[in-house]
Design a protein around this motif. Structure first.
Motif, PDB file in Angstrom:
ATOM      1  N   GLU A 178       0.840   4.497   1.120  1.00 18.52           N
ATOM      2  CA  GLU A 178       0.068   5.315   2.057  1.00 18.52           C
ATOM      3  C   GLU A 178      -0.072   6.757   1.611  1.00 18.52           C
ATOM      4  N   ARG A 230       0.834  -1.195   0.000  1.00 18.47           N
ATOM      5  CA  ARG A 230       0.000   0.000   0.000  1.00 18.47           C
ATOM      6  C   ARG A 230       0.876   1.255   0.000  1.00 18.47           C
ATOM      7  N   LYS A 249      -0.009   8.125  -1.393  1.00 20.39           N
ATOM      8  CA  LYS A 249      -0.929   8.278  -2.525  1.00 20.39           C
ATOM      9  C   LYS A 249      -2.361   7.954  -2.117  1.00 20.39           C
ATOM     10  N   VAL A 250      -2.544   6.854  -1.407  1.00 14.27           N
ATOM     11  CA  VAL A 250      -3.892   6.446  -1.010  1.00 14.27           C
ATOM     12  C   VAL A 250      -4.531   7.513  -0.121  1.00 14.27           C
ATOM     13  N   ASP A 251      -3.790   8.005   0.852  1.00 14.68           N
ATOM     14  CA  ASP A 251      -4.332   9.025   1.755  1.00 14.68           C
ATOM     15  C   ASP A 251      -4.686  10.303   0.994  1.00 14.68           C
ATOM     16  N   GLU A 306      -7.826   9.623  -1.302  1.00 10.53           N
ATOM     17  CA  GLU A 306      -9.070   9.525  -0.529  1.00 10.53           C
ATOM     18  C   GLU A 306      -9.541  10.906  -0.078  1.00 10.53           C
TER      19      GLU A 306
END
Length: 81
Positions: free
Chosen positions: A25, A23, A27-29, A32
């Motif tokens: 983090e 994951r 990019k995902v954070d 989102e």
């Protein structure tokens, strides 16, 4: 029967742990939060691409100068494209 169940549970636990390892983090954070903020995924990807070095620096705990300004500029550029 119990040994078989324990092996399955161990395998599931390992898969869950491995899934978290890949994951990104940062990019995902960002994605989102950006999408929750009302922007489209494509705009968010564009913005992330332009400010990624700053975000990674900030995530590493380093001081980032003018991140807000960079984000505004990136957003304006991405909305024009």
């Amino acid at each position: 029967m119990k040994a078989k169940l324990l092996r399955r549970l161990a395998a599931v636990g390992l898969l869950i742990a491995l899934a978290g390892c890949g994951r990104d983090e940062v990019k995902v954070d960002f994605m989102e939060g950006c999408v929750r903020g009302g922007a489209s995924k494509s705009i968010c990807k564009c913005i992330f691409g332009k400010i990624e070095p700053d975000l990674r620096q900030m995530h590493a705990g380093e001081q980032v100068e003018a991140l807000g300004q960079h984000m505004v500029q990136a957003t304006a550029m991405c909305l024009r494209d």
